[in-house]
Design an enzyme around this catalytic site. Structure first.
Site, PDB file in Angstrom:
ATOM      1  N   GLN A 125       9.451 -22.528  -4.086  1.00 29.32           N
ATOM      2  CA  GLN A 125       8.433 -22.228  -5.099  1.00 29.32           C
ATOM      3  C   GLN A 125       9.119 -21.665  -6.321  1.00 29.32           C
ATOM      4  OE1 GLN A 125       4.697 -20.153  -3.742  1.00 29.32           O
ATOM      5  NE2 GLN A 125       6.240 -19.141  -2.507  1.00 29.32           N
ATOM      6  N   GLU A 243      -6.638 -20.990   2.013  1.00 27.73           N
ATOM      7  CA  GLU A 243      -5.469 -21.647   2.577  1.00 27.73           C
ATOM      8  C   GLU A 243      -4.210 -20.867   2.272  1.00 27.73           C
ATOM      9  OE1 GLU A 243      -5.894 -25.649   1.136  1.00 27.73           O
ATOM     10  OE2 GLU A 243      -6.898 -26.179   3.003  1.00 27.73           O
ATOM     11  N   GLU A 372      -1.636  -4.660  -5.279  1.00 29.81           N
ATOM     12  CA  GLU A 372      -2.412  -4.080  -6.388  1.00 29.81           C
ATOM     13  C   GLU A 372      -3.196  -5.188  -7.091  1.00 29.81           C
ATOM     14  OE1 GLU A 372       0.890  -3.322  -5.884  1.00 29.81           O
ATOM     15  OE2 GLU A 372       0.338  -1.416  -4.951  1.00 29.81           O
TER      16      GLU A 372
END
Ligand SMILES: Cc1cc2nc3c(=O)[nH]c(=O)nc-3n(C[C@H](O)[C@H](O)[C@H](O)COP(=O)(O)OP(=O)(O)OC[C@H]3O[C@@H](n4cnc5c(N)ncnc54)[C@H](O)[C@@H]3O)c2cc1C
Lengths: 388, 354
Positions: A125, A243, A372
């Site tokens: 990624q 997902e 957060e």
């Protein structure tokens, strides 16, 4: 409400169980954050794929079995229960896979999904940039369109396992001067392309777990774009949060260490019971992991009934990442002075499992959107509190 | 494997919620909280007129035969509207207890009929608590003595009221004498009945706590959108947001645990005790955090008698230790996990032990 498995589901479970019992390597594979470990994990993935067990919920034409999500949960329970190797290609298979399934063209699906399922292609990624972490819309890496290809320039960072991966997927600013989440395109980039430089970053455990990727006039054909030009943000966000939340970290991934934690406690009861809060924490870990499993079956039931699961998946992510911390912290509390020992240490036995897990648990509340940020999302989208 | 409710069950819940939102409005609740008996009668009569007291009476006795699964939705509504103990205690927990009595008990059918018609107030005295809820109102008391079930008339007991912080609760000490005449079930029969009654009572409280938690969260969200400081709604401050998001998280994770426990109880799953206590632990936690964060978000307003939050908050504190205190439910789960020899593999979540 009917909380028992059908005959077919039980049979599927047994099939998976038997296959794993016969095939899971007896010796734990070396970490996939090393070159050797990475390749061994790739071979393992191929073996899973050949048994059509790598992506059970994908359609058969892409190398899956067309199973539903209940079967997938069953698979995961057996997989983690058997102590099988970590899924080295999961960021591709579980995150990009869903996106291509939803937004890819027929050609893209045929081109990318089967090789992703078999791990012939390994994926990294590439969202984060030095100045786009939590604030991902601040992405500045550029993709200039020149007819049938883009020219990419810029830098990505924290890209997990990018150093050994074959491909990266991420967002690039394709409209000059565009701001925030406008004008971004979702591109798939081969990491062996000319102009790509990858520099490993040592993670907390000292391994090259993630990397910086530099793009210097890298040529990427437009066929490698998922969705329309400028629609990248929408594509990246649209794949149901459910997902992203559930698939990435199935309940069994926590039930298994919770089960081991109970055993660790039972094996070290005399020591552990010096502090009564330890027993309570162990029971809570197990109970929380089971609650996460119940929640997953409940969610899957609702999805199967056509319900949309939205921002509440942020709650999932907070829950499992905090649970992971509690499990491994509690193990450290039981292990006491030997918890810190590295695998190479003379006195270390089971310690390395717990220490590895303890270290990685520290990252859970940070990656996949910090907790957060998840709390902001819950407050704003589930509870309806004002943005500013 | 289907972890969802039927459309009918969901519609039923919605209808109950609508009904209670007017009959058990905060104004009506305030009446009950500040007065003695009379307003409770009004509310209970309204509720019985709707047939709600007949919900879990077996169909053979003229009721609707509603099971624990559907009740896990109903109790959340009762909690959300802070409906007094008597409804769940009679129509759910008490009805279950009486239905489980041996058929040889002469009064059984009569009691079931009366609950069905909303004409029987009852109180249950279980050894998990030194106090009995609604003893003062009850037409009949169902009392535990060792493992025996005793049916006791209020004429033959001494009732000493003890005021609760939840002033809608009517708690009392009950002094009474067991005798052969009052005994309705003994031995193994009685033991099973009390075990199931404790579980049902605990599950009823779990659902109510979850409803209370949701109510406190809703009140706090509403307040944080309306109250302004530094020129903005306080709900726009991240410290406030995160406190409320954490409450939402506790509520979400508790739901499936509650529903699984209900399913286990309805199907007499051998691990019902553990599943119910797990549900209580999660629901207790949700309600406790909801109370703490809600009063914080309300500022000084939250510390007043005037703001409605107080009723839901106090009720959650009181229920947290009703039908088994929080420690006893934690201990049941802990003992199961740590001290038994069960296999806790991920595949065992739904597996019935043989
Ligand atoms: C193990 C690991 C693997 C990763 N793998 C990948 C990967 O494969 N690909 C990839 O693209 N990225 C990856 N990441 C990066 C990850 O997505 C980012 O670390 C994450 O999004 C946070 O960004 P940041 O590190 O820049 O922290 P920052 O955004 O700088 O945040 C620092 C702190 O400030 C807080 N903060 C920031 N903004 C806000 C706000 N608005 N409200 C409240 N608090 C705020 C954060 O919560 C955090 O506590 C990985 C990270 C880790 C730890």
């Amino acid at each position: 409400m009917e909380l028992t498995f059908s005959k077919e589901q039980q049979n599927f479970r047994l099939e998976v169980r038997e296959w794993l019992a016969a095939n899971v390597p007896k010796q734990k594979l070396p970490t996939y954050d090393t070159k050797e470990g990475f390749e061994l994990h790739r071979q393992w993935e191929k073996k899973l794929f050949d048994a059509t067990l790598s992506m059970v919920m994908w359609p058969t034409k892409y190398g899956g079995r067309g199973c539903d999500l209940i079967d997938w949960l069953i698979f995961e329970e057996e997989y983690y229960g058997a102590g099988a190797p970590g899924r080295v290609n999961q960021n591709g298979q579980l995150l990009l896979g869903s996106t291509i399934m939803e937004f890819g063209t027929a050609e893209q699906k045929a081109r990318f999904l089967p090789k992703m399922a078999s791990s012939e292609d390994m994926w990294a990624q590439a969202w984060s940039e030095p100045n786009a972490g939590s604030d991902m819309a601040n992405i500045s890496s550029k993709a200039e369109l020149h007819g049938d290809h883009y020219i990419i320039n810029g830098q990505k960072t924290w890209s997990t396992r990018a150093i050994y991966a074959d491909w990266a997927f991420g967002l690039f600013r394709s409209e000059a001067g565009s701001k925030r989440h406008h004008g971004l395109s979702f591109l798939l980039v081969p990491l062996d392309a000319e102009g790509v430089t990858i520099r490993p970053i040592k993670a907390l455990d000292g391994e090259d777990a993630f990397a910086e990727i530099f793009f210097d006039n890298v040529k990427v054909p437009v066929e490698n774009r998922i969705g329309d030009d400028g629609q990248g943000w929408h594509v990246a966000m649209a794949t149901a949060g459910f997902e992203r939340g559930l698939l990435l970290r199935s309940p069994a991934r926590f039930q298994q260490p919770a089960r081991r934690l109970v055993k660790l406690y039972r094996d070290n009861k005399a020591v552990a019971d010096r502090d009564a809060s330890i027993g309570a924490a162990v029971a809570k870990c197990w109970s929380d992991a089971e609650a996460y499993a119940l929640s997953a079956y409940n969610t899957v039931g609702r999805v199967n009934n056509g319900e949309k699961i939205g921002a509440e998946s942020s709650l999932n992510k907070i829950f499992w990442s905090e649970l992971d911390l509690l499990i491994f912290q509690t193990a450290m509390d039981i292990l006491g002075a030997t918890g810190q020992l590295l695998r190479s240490a003379e006195l270390a036995k089971e310690q390395a499992y717990w220490l590895d897990g303890f270290l990685f648990a520290q990252a859970g509340p940070i990656y996949a959107g910090t907790n957060e940020i998840q709390r902001n999302i819950v407050a704003e989208r589930v509870l309806g509190l004002p943005k500013k | 494997m289907d972890f969802t409710f039927t459309e009918d069950q969901l519609l039923f819940r919605e209808a109950i919620g609508r009904f209670l939102s007017t009959e058990a409005s905060p104004e009506n609740l305030r009446d009950i909280w500040s007065n003695e008996q009379a307003p409770i009668d009004n509310l209970l009569e309204q509720i019985c007129a709707q047939g709600l007291s007949a919900l879990s009476i077996p169909e053979a006795n003229g009721g609707l035969g509603m099971g624990d699964i559907a009740w896990s939705l109903m109790t959340q509504e009762l909690g959300y509207y802070a409906v007094v103990d008597q409804l769940a205690d009679a129509a759910y927990v008490g009805a279950g207890l009486i239905s489980a009595l041996p058929n040889t008990v002469a009064l059984k059918a009569e009691y079931l009929d009366k609950i069905c018609e909303g004409k029987l107030r009852l109180a249950i005295g279980h050894e998990c608590s030194p106090l009995v809820a609604d003893a003062q109102l009850a037409g009949v008391l169902l009392m535990q003595h060792n493992n025996e079930v005793h049916i006791v008339s209020p004429d033959n007991v001494r009732i000493t009221p003890n005021a609760s912080i939840d002033t809608s609760r009517r708690l009392a000490q009950v002094d009474w004498q067991p005798s052969d005449k009052t005994c309705a079930a003994s031995g193994e029969e009685g033991q099973i009945i009390w075990q199931e009654t404790l579980n049902r009572g605990a599950l009823s409280v779990a659902g109510q706590l979850l409803g209370l938690a949701q109510r406190m969260l809703d009140l706090s969200v509403e307040y944080s959108l309306q109250r302004k400081q530094f020129g903005k709604e306080i709900g726009s401050f991240q410290a406030v947001k995160h406190q409320l998001a954490d409450v939402a998280g506790k509520i979400e994770i508790a739901k499936p645990v509650l529903y699984r426990a209900a399913c286990s109880l309805e199907n007499k799953h051998p691990l019902s005790d553990i599943h119910v206590s797990q549900a209580r632990n999660f629901c207790n936690d949700a309600a406790a955090l909801a109370a703490r964060h809600s009063i914080q978000v309300h500022g000084a307003m939250g510390y007043t008698w005037e703001v409605d939050l107080q009723m839901y908050m106090k009720r959650s504190w009181a229920l947290n230790n009703t039908w088994g205190d929080s420690t006893c439910h934690q201990a049941r789960v802990q003992n199961y996990v740590l001290n038994t020899d069960v296999d806790l593999a991920p595949s065992k979540t739904f597996e019935v032990m043989s």
